[in-house]
Write a protein that holds these residues in place. Structure first.
Motif, PDB file in Angstrom:
ATOM      1  N   SER A   1      -0.438   8.561  -2.150  1.00  0.00           N
ATOM      2  CA  SER A   1      -1.314   8.765  -0.993  1.00  0.00           C
ATOM      3  C   SER A   1      -1.480  10.226  -0.594  1.00  0.00           C
ATOM      4  O   SER A   1      -2.389  10.556   0.171  1.00  0.00           O
ATOM      5  CB  SER A   1      -0.791   7.967   0.209  1.00  0.00           C
ATOM      6  OG  SER A   1      -0.895   6.585  -0.014  1.00  0.00           O
ATOM      7  N   GLU A   2      -0.639  11.098  -1.115  1.00  0.00           N
ATOM      8  CA  GLU A   2      -0.782  12.517  -0.787  1.00  0.00           C
ATOM      9  C   GLU A   2      -2.128  13.057  -1.260  1.00  0.00           C
ATOM     10  O   GLU A   2      -2.751  13.882  -0.591  1.00  0.00           O
ATOM     11  CB  GLU A   2       0.352  13.326  -1.419  1.00  0.00           C
ATOM     12  CG  GLU A   2       0.259  14.819  -1.115  1.00  0.00           C
ATOM     13  CD  GLU A   2       1.384  15.604  -1.753  1.00  0.00           C
ATOM     14  OE1 GLU A   2       1.302  16.841  -1.725  1.00  0.00           O
ATOM     15  OE2 GLU A   2       2.325  14.989  -2.281  1.00  0.00           O
TER      16      GLU A   2
ATOM     17  N   CYS B   1       5.829   0.241  -2.022  1.00  0.00           N
ATOM     18  CA  CYS B   1       5.578   1.225  -0.955  1.00  0.00           C
ATOM     19  C   CYS B   1       5.858   2.637  -1.440  1.00  0.00           C
ATOM     20  O   CYS B   1       5.137   3.584  -1.080  1.00  0.00           O
ATOM     21  CB  CYS B   1       6.439   0.906   0.263  1.00  0.00           C
ATOM     22  SG  CYS B   1       5.963  -0.609   1.134  1.00  0.00           S
ATOM     23  N   LYS B   2       6.874   2.786  -2.267  1.00  0.00           N
ATOM     24  CA  LYS B   2       7.201   4.102  -2.804  1.00  0.00           C
ATOM     25  C   LYS B   2       6.055   4.640  -3.642  1.00  0.00           C
ATOM     26  O   LYS B   2       5.662   5.815  -3.516  1.00  0.00           O
ATOM     27  CB  LYS B   2       8.475   4.013  -3.638  1.00  0.00           C
ATOM     28  CG  LYS B   2       8.893   5.333  -4.275  1.00  0.00           C
ATOM     29  CD  LYS B   2      10.197   5.167  -5.041  1.00  0.00           C
ATOM     30  CE  LYS B   2      10.622   6.498  -5.663  1.00  0.00           C
ATOM     31  NZ  LYS B   2      11.910   6.370  -6.392  1.00  0.00           N
TER      32      LYS B   2
ATOM     33  N   ILE C   1       2.865   3.742  -3.514  1.00  0.00           N
ATOM     34  CA  ILE C   1       1.705   3.983  -2.658  1.00  0.00           C
ATOM     35  C   ILE C   1       1.883   5.254  -1.829  1.00  0.00           C
ATOM     36  O   ILE C   1       0.966   6.070  -1.708  1.00  0.00           O
ATOM     37  CB  ILE C   1       1.441   2.761  -1.761  1.00  0.00           C
ATOM     38  CG1 ILE C   1       0.969   1.578  -2.611  1.00  0.00           C
ATOM     39  CG2 ILE C   1       0.417   3.082  -0.670  1.00  0.00           C
ATOM     40  CD1 ILE C   1       0.906   0.261  -1.870  1.00  0.00           C
ATOM     41  N   ASP C   2       3.083   5.438  -1.287  1.00  0.00           N
ATOM     42  CA  ASP C   2       3.346   6.630  -0.479  1.00  0.00           C
ATOM     43  C   ASP C   2       3.213   7.903  -1.308  1.00  0.00           C
ATOM     44  O   ASP C   2       2.630   8.903  -0.848  1.00  0.00           O
ATOM     45  CB  ASP C   2       4.744   6.559   0.136  1.00  0.00           C
ATOM     46  CG  ASP C   2       4.842   5.537   1.260  1.00  0.00           C
ATOM     47  OD1 ASP C   2       3.776   5.092   1.745  1.00  0.00           O
ATOM     48  OD2 ASP C   2       5.975   5.178   1.644  1.00  0.00           O
ATOM     49  N   CYS C   3       3.745   7.874  -2.525  1.00  0.00           N
ATOM     50  CA  CYS C   3       3.679   9.068  -3.374  1.00  0.00           C
ATOM     51  C   CYS C   3       2.242   9.383  -3.785  1.00  0.00           C
ATOM     52  O   CYS C   3       1.833  10.551  -3.802  1.00  0.00           O
ATOM     53  CB  CYS C   3       4.551   8.879  -4.608  1.00  0.00           C
ATOM     54  SG  CYS C   3       6.329   8.901  -4.287  1.00  0.00           S
TER      55      CYS C   3
END
Length: 429
Positions: free
Chosen positions: A178-179, A171-172, A174-176
């Motif tokens: 996704s910006e 998740c980390k 993907i979250d990073c």
């Protein structure tokens, strides 16, 4: 990476676009991912790998060898092992000059802290390499990011911030990303791509948002859509490929033994010829006398007899490809928990860096490096370098041949994914 930075680099991206596509492989290992991508038409710029043995293998086969995978290697970077930290600290200006000129960054941070094959440890310092990988991506700003790792990276871990604090590295990541990227992820069973091994791995594909602003890209759907045609084009008659179909031509009883060419006191398989479609695809035009990495383990007679008993019992009890029962381990005085006998009629279980985790389906011995490489879909011309095995504290800092093979992305999967991603870029660019 800001939207302004993307806008400033848009012209550079367009100028860099051509019929060819390029990539940088970070945490490259021995080069399984690089090999597959090169076979799919990608050109390597450079690879980052800190282990000397693994880089020796990559250099021997993909930089200096017949594949020609790395034709664009920059003059500023020595062709030797490097850590990603060293690259970021020493060559940051050169990396910044590549911004907008790289089609894809690939690779997966080392997975030991996440792997179910060992003790999952969220505070393993190797897990910090995820952050360095993301820093690398932010500097280079590639069009696509491809990450491979074990399924364990998708689990929630307690971190060092307190009992109620958890971290999920998938998740980390993907979250990073996704910006500035549209991110997709999927767990892939490698046996669905012709690899004779049930190996489930977590893949992330991130496509930069400014590339196709008016079109939604679904890379994993495209990979699945193209999968069967890829398999047919490779020449496979059917799936899945069994371990017997992958390595039966390497049985000692078919070939005999000769003194090892590179290891005094050892014997290796005296190879004759491939038998099955898969073996012919992997063997290509190598020839019978040029096959490497067939060195046999030197088992004591007591171990041979124990293996014979295990093989017979597992065939009788129908326990092939699965761990030995507690009753059988107790009867044989075994403490090792992961030992399994291959089922020649099915793909193998996931191979590991421990040579004695798998026993041959009919011969009382462990597998050779070449047999493990076959189960990973490495072609026979690919020659591994460095030590065969290591032990003790050195296991934390050395990557010998068996570990190189086990840690690699199967080249067939890399080729299939690379083929689809190349088409996506060329058709939508």
């Amino acid at each position: 990476m800001s939207n302004g930075a993307l806008a400033r680099n848009r012209s550079s991206v367009q100028e860099a676009s051509s019929n060819s596509v390029n990539f940088i492989d970070v945490f490259a290992g021995c080069g399984g991912l690089s090999l597959g991508l090169s076979q799919a038409g990608w050109e390597g710029v450079f690879a980052v790998e800190q282990d000397s043995f693994a880089f020796m293998t990559l250099k021997h086969n993909l930089i200096e060898g017949k594949s020609g995978a790395y034709k664009q290697w920059p003059e500023w970077l020595p062709k030797t092992e490097h850590s990603i930290k060293d690259i970021l600290e020493t060559y940051r200006e050169q990396l910044e000059s590549l911004s907008g000129k790289i089609d894809m960054i690939v690779g997966g941070p080392p997975c030991q802290g996440f792997s179910s094959a060992g003790r999952r440890d969220p505070n393993d310092p190797r897990n910090d390499l995820v952050n360095l990988y993301l820093q690398f991506v932010n500097i280079v700003e590639p069009k696509v990011v491809l990450i491979e790792n074990v399924k364990g990276i998708t689990h929630d871990f307690e971190d060092d911030k307190g009992a109620n604090s958890k971290v999920n590295y998938a998740c980390k990541i993907i979250d990073c990303l996704s910006e500035n990227y549209t991110v997709s992820s999927r767990v892939i069973d490698t046996s669905e791509f012709g690899v004779p091994q049930r190996r489930h791995r977590f893949f992330v594909i991130a496509v930069r948002n400014d590339l196709f602003p008016s079109k939604k890209i679904h890379p994993f759907e495209q990979i699945e859509k193209n999968r069967l045609s890829f398999i047919r084009n490779k020449g496979f008659a059917s799936l899945p490929v069994s371990s017997g179909s992958a390595i039966s031509d390497l049985e000692v009883r078919r070939n005999g033994k000769v003194a090892s060419r590179d290891s005094v006191g050892f014997e290796e398989i005296s190879y004759n010829h491939p038998l099955t479609t898969y073996q012919k695809i992997m063997h290509g035009d190598v020839g019978r006398t040029n096959l490497t990495d067939t060195r046999l383990a030197r088992h004591k007679q007591k171990i041979v007899e124990r293996f014979q008993s295990i093989i017979k019992t597992c065939h009788t009890d129908g326990r092939l490809n699965v761990s030995l029962s507690n009753e059988l381990k107790s009867r044989l005085g075994l403490k090792k928990s992961a030992i399994r006998v291959l089922d020649p009629e099915r793909p193998s279980p996931t191979i590991t860096s421990m040579p004695d985790d798998l026993i041959h389906y009919s011969e009382p011995r462990t597998l050779t490096v070449r047999e493990n490489a076959r189960l990973q879909s490495f072609p026979d011309w690919f020659e591994f370098q460095g030590k065969y095995t290591t032990g003790g504290e050195r296991r934390k800092r050395e990557v010998p041949r068996f570990t190189q093979v086990a840690n690699a992305v199967p080249p067939l999967v890399a080729e299939a994914i690379g083929d689809t991603l190349r088409k996506i870029l060329s058709e939508n660019g």
